[in-house]
Motif scaffolding. Structure first.
Motif, PDB file in Angstrom:
ATOM      1  N   ILE A  68      29.329  19.213  35.075  1.00  0.00           N
ATOM      2  CA  ILE A  68      30.357  18.366  35.677  1.00  0.00           C
ATOM      3  C   ILE A  68      31.112  17.592  34.600  1.00  0.00           C
ATOM      4  CG2 ILE A  68      30.732  16.328  37.144  1.00  0.00           C
ATOM      5  CD1 ILE A  68      28.496  17.406  38.968  1.00  0.00           C
ATOM      6  N   ARG A  69      30.363  17.036  33.637  1.00  0.00           N
ATOM      7  CA  ARG A  69      30.995  16.291  32.520  1.00  0.00           C
ATOM      8  C   ARG A  69      31.970  17.191  31.759  1.00  0.00           C
ATOM      9  NH1 ARG A  69      29.367  11.460  30.556  1.00  0.00           N
ATOM     10  NH2 ARG A  69      27.383  10.557  31.244  1.00  0.00           N
ATOM     11  N   GLN A  70      31.494  18.391  31.485  1.00  0.00           N
ATOM     12  CA  GLN A  70      32.309  19.341  30.713  1.00  0.00           C
ATOM     13  C   GLN A  70      33.614  19.673  31.449  1.00  0.00           C
ATOM     14  OE1 GLN A  70      30.166  22.914  29.772  1.00  0.00           O
ATOM     15  NE2 GLN A  70      31.826  23.792  28.581  1.00  0.00           N
ATOM     16  N   GLU A  71      33.502  19.886  32.779  1.00  0.00           N
ATOM     17  CA  GLU A  71      34.680  20.241  33.571  1.00  0.00           C
ATOM     18  C   GLU A  71      35.618  19.046  33.716  1.00  0.00           C
ATOM     19  OE1 GLU A  71      36.685  23.435  35.197  1.00  0.00           O
ATOM     20  OE2 GLU A  71      34.792  23.354  34.074  1.00  0.00           O
ATOM     21  N   LEU A  72      35.048  17.838  33.830  1.00  0.00           N
ATOM     22  CA  LEU A  72      35.878  16.628  33.895  1.00  0.00           C
ATOM     23  C   LEU A  72      36.711  16.477  32.627  1.00  0.00           C
ATOM     24  CD1 LEU A  72      33.411  13.976  35.399  1.00  0.00           C
ATOM     25  CD2 LEU A  72      35.524  14.780  36.463  1.00  0.00           C
ATOM     26  N   GLY A  73      36.061  16.719  31.481  1.00  0.00           N
ATOM     27  CA  GLY A  73      36.759  16.627  30.203  1.00  0.00           C
ATOM     28  C   GLY A  73      37.845  17.670  30.083  1.00  0.00           C
ATOM     29  N   LYS A  84      39.501  19.085  32.457  1.00  0.00           N
ATOM     30  CA  LYS A  84      40.606  18.808  33.386  1.00  0.00           C
ATOM     31  C   LYS A  84      41.158  17.390  33.233  1.00  0.00           C
ATOM     32  CE  LYS A  84      39.330  22.307  36.751  1.00  0.00           C
ATOM     33  NZ  LYS A  84      38.877  22.639  38.101  1.00  0.00           N
ATOM     34  N   GLU A  85      40.616  16.681  32.254  1.00  0.00           N
ATOM     35  CA  GLU A  85      41.081  15.318  31.950  1.00  0.00           C
ATOM     36  C   GLU A  85      41.035  14.404  33.181  1.00  0.00           C
ATOM     37  OE1 GLU A  85      44.911  15.709  30.107  1.00  0.00           O
ATOM     38  OE2 GLU A  85      44.076  16.492  28.233  1.00  0.00           O
ATOM     39  N   ILE A  86      39.883  14.421  33.852  1.00  0.00           N
ATOM     40  CA  ILE A  86      39.655  13.567  35.025  1.00  0.00           C
ATOM     41  C   ILE A  86      38.654  12.484  34.626  1.00  0.00           C
ATOM     42  CG2 ILE A  86      38.755  13.468  37.390  1.00  0.00           C
ATOM     43  CD1 ILE A  86      39.657  16.407  37.687  1.00  0.00           C
ATOM     44  N   SER A  87      38.981  11.255  34.902  1.00  0.00           N
ATOM     45  CA  SER A  87      38.125  10.133  34.478  1.00  0.00           C
ATOM     46  C   SER A  87      37.058   9.818  35.534  1.00  0.00           C
ATOM     47  CB  SER A  87      38.976   8.880  34.258  1.00  0.00           C
ATOM     48  OG  SER A  87      39.507   8.438  35.496  1.00  0.00           O
ATOM     49  N   PRO A  88      35.924   9.235  35.106  1.00  0.00           N
ATOM     50  CA  PRO A  88      34.896   8.785  36.064  1.00  0.00           C
ATOM     51  C   PRO A  88      35.451   7.786  37.077  1.00  0.00           C
ATOM     52  CG  PRO A  88      33.997   8.822  33.850  1.00  0.00           C
ATOM     53  CD  PRO A  88      35.466   9.077  33.717  1.00  0.00           C
ATOM     54  N   SER A  89      36.412   6.956  36.651  1.00  0.00           N
ATOM     55  CA  SER A  89      36.987   5.972  37.579  1.00  0.00           C
ATOM     56  C   SER A  89      37.756   6.669  38.704  1.00  0.00           C
ATOM     57  CB  SER A  89      37.906   5.000  36.841  1.00  0.00           C
ATOM     58  OG  SER A  89      38.939   5.694  36.186  1.00  0.00           O
ATOM     59  N   TYR A  90      38.363   7.829  38.390  1.00  0.00           N
ATOM     60  CA  TYR A  90      39.052   8.602  39.434  1.00  0.00           C
ATOM     61  C   TYR A  90      38.041   9.098  40.468  1.00  0.00           C
ATOM     62  CZ  TYR A  90      41.734  12.257  41.758  1.00  0.00           C
ATOM     63  OH  TYR A  90      42.346  13.035  42.712  1.00  0.00           O
ATOM     64  N   LEU A  91      36.875   9.570  39.971  1.00  0.00           N
ATOM     65  CA  LEU A  91      35.823  10.020  40.887  1.00  0.00           C
ATOM     66  C   LEU A  91      35.352   8.880  41.779  1.00  0.00           C
ATOM     67  CD1 LEU A  91      33.459  12.325  38.773  1.00  0.00           C
ATOM     68  CD2 LEU A  91      35.307  12.992  40.308  1.00  0.00           C
ATOM     69  N   ALA A  92      35.172   7.707  41.192  1.00  0.00           N
ATOM     70  CA  ALA A  92      34.718   6.539  41.952  1.00  0.00           C
ATOM     71  C   ALA A  92      35.702   6.213  43.077  1.00  0.00           C
ATOM     72  CB  ALA A  92      34.540   5.337  41.028  1.00  0.00           C
ATOM     73  N   LYS A  93      36.991   6.266  42.742  1.00  0.00           N
ATOM     74  CA  LYS A  93      38.027   5.973  43.743  1.00  0.00           C
ATOM     75  C   LYS A  93      38.044   7.042  44.826  1.00  0.00           C
ATOM     76  CE  LYS A  93      42.944   4.779  44.090  1.00  0.00           C
ATOM     77  NZ  LYS A  93      44.228   4.661  43.365  1.00  0.00           N
ATOM     78  N   MET A  94      37.898   8.306  44.424  1.00  0.00           N
ATOM     79  CA  MET A  94      37.913   9.415  45.368  1.00  0.00           C
ATOM     80  C   MET A  94      36.757   9.319  46.370  1.00  0.00           C
ATOM     81  SD  MET A  94      37.669  13.534  44.569  1.00  0.00           S
ATOM     82  CE  MET A  94      35.891  13.564  44.292  1.00  0.00           C
TER      83      MET A  94
END
Length: 379
Positions: free
Chosen positions: A8-13, A15-25
């Motif tokens: 998941i970390r690798q894919e987030l990096g 796709k340039e998606i931040s942990p804060s975006y996940l928290a909001k989602m």
């Protein structure tokens, strides 16, 4: 779980998606997301699924879900994963989940899996369900199990054409579903129950009720969460309008075919796709529209040929129906109706009507009846 977190970390990096975006989602705190990445908190299945839906395509999600279920301590999350796999036709994943969660609950899913693959006759479905119910033990206290038993019973009654039992069992199941705390499972089970009710209403000629239930299931949210049930209801609406409104009927079946193709299941589920094509052809042929037919189904090819004026077409229809009878042991009420059309045989047409009525199918008993009414008015 470490392997999943790493992916998941690798894919987030990537796709340039931040942990804060996940928290909001997910509508959770950033601390919650960080604790998940640190391995000190486990996300529930719904939140986990949202993350992998964002990052991975459907085929790459299955091994991640299996790894998640192997590492979770929550039986509820496994139960939700099983229902999600069933709804999305990930049968291999569902089989694996059944293996890692030995229980009567899993036995019920194993039974539904056999039903979906057409591996059971109606009486075998009934008998196997009765054996599971007999051995349930303490699991009957779990609300999800109570409702799933009722759902399996509804499927069994539908297969056996024991329509008189459906409404009271369905209402009981809907009441019991209210006590299920897991939102996804509760919604999904309610949708399953309503699907059976809609089919029942159609068969019993309670068409307004059938339309109301079917339309209630077909909404934007359910297209994503319960795709096959939505597809089933699109097809049902197409059938309901076959006599009364050809334009609506063909609209709904074309929508069902288009939706099924968008799901990307055509290669894996040819039987279901061919059923949609057969329904499409049935609607057109019944309404005297003979262009742009698929004719992938032998019975519908016979239906088409039986309605042609030339004798050679009618003879070809009879040949195909004889072939079907040899392969399957007997003709269905539909196929008897097609044979009566090819022969112009009024007595056989009456027999087709009797067979539909014997099966409790008041809706399709109208097919031979309409022919008989027309024939008597012409004579």
């Amino acid at each position: 779980m470490r392997k999943i977190i790493s992916q998941i970390r690798q894919e987030l990096g990537r796709k340039e998606i931040s942990p804060s975006y996940l928290a909001k989602m997910l509508n959770v705190s950033l601390t919650c997301i960080n604790e998940f990445f640190n391995g000190t908190r486990q996300l529930n299945f719904s939140d986990f699924l949202q993350i992998i839906n964002l990052l991975f395509d459907k085929d790459n999600q299955q091994p991640l879900i299996l790894d998640y279920c192997l590492s979770t301590e929550s039986k509820e999350d496994i139960r939700e994963a099983m229902e999600w796999a069933s709804n999305n036709c990930f049968y291999e994943l569902l089989s694996d989940l059944i293996d890692i969660y030995p229980s009567k609950f899993s036995d019920l899913y194993s039974l539904l899996l056999k039903r979906n693959k057409n591996e059971l006759s109606p009486i075998q479905l009934y008998n196997e369900l009765e054996m599971i119910k007999f051995k349930m033990g303490n699991e009957t206290e779990i609300p999800e199990v109570q409702v799933l038993v009722r759902i399996a019973s509804l499927y069994s009654f539908l297969s056996l054409k024991s329509y008189g039992l459906i409404l009271p069992i369905a209402q009981d199941a809907l009441n019991q579903a209210e006590s299920i705390t897991n939102r996804y499972i509760r919604e999904s089970y309610v949708i399953r129950i309503k699907e059976v009710m809609a089919i029942y209403y159609m068969k019993q000629l309670q068409l307004e009720e059938a339309i109301k239930v079917a339309r209630g299931i077909i909404n934007i949210s359910n297209f994503e969460k319960f795709p096959l049930t939505v597809n089933s209801m699109l097809c049902l609406l197409a059938e309901i309008y076959v006599y009364s409104d050809y334009c609506k009927s063909i609209y709904y079946i074309e929508k069902a075919i288009e939706h099924f193709k968008e799901l990307g299941m055509s290669e894996k589920f040819k039987n279901r796709e061919n059923m949609l094509y057969a329904t499409h052809d049935f609607i057109k042929i019944t309404n005297g529209m003979y262009k742009n037919l698929y004719l992938t189904d032998k019975a519908e090819e016979a239906h088409y040929l039986s309605r042609q004026r030339d004798e050679s077409s009618k003879e070809r229809a009879l040949y195909l129906l004889e072939k079907i009878a040899k392969e399957r042991g007997k003709l269905s009420p539909f196929q008897i109706y097609y044979k009566a059309l090819a022969l112009g045989d009024v007595q056989l047409m009456r027999f087709a009507e009797e067979e539909f009525l014997k099966a409790g199918d008041l809706f399709y008993a109208q097919l031979p009846r309409r022919y008989l009414v027309k024939d008597s008015s012409e004579n």
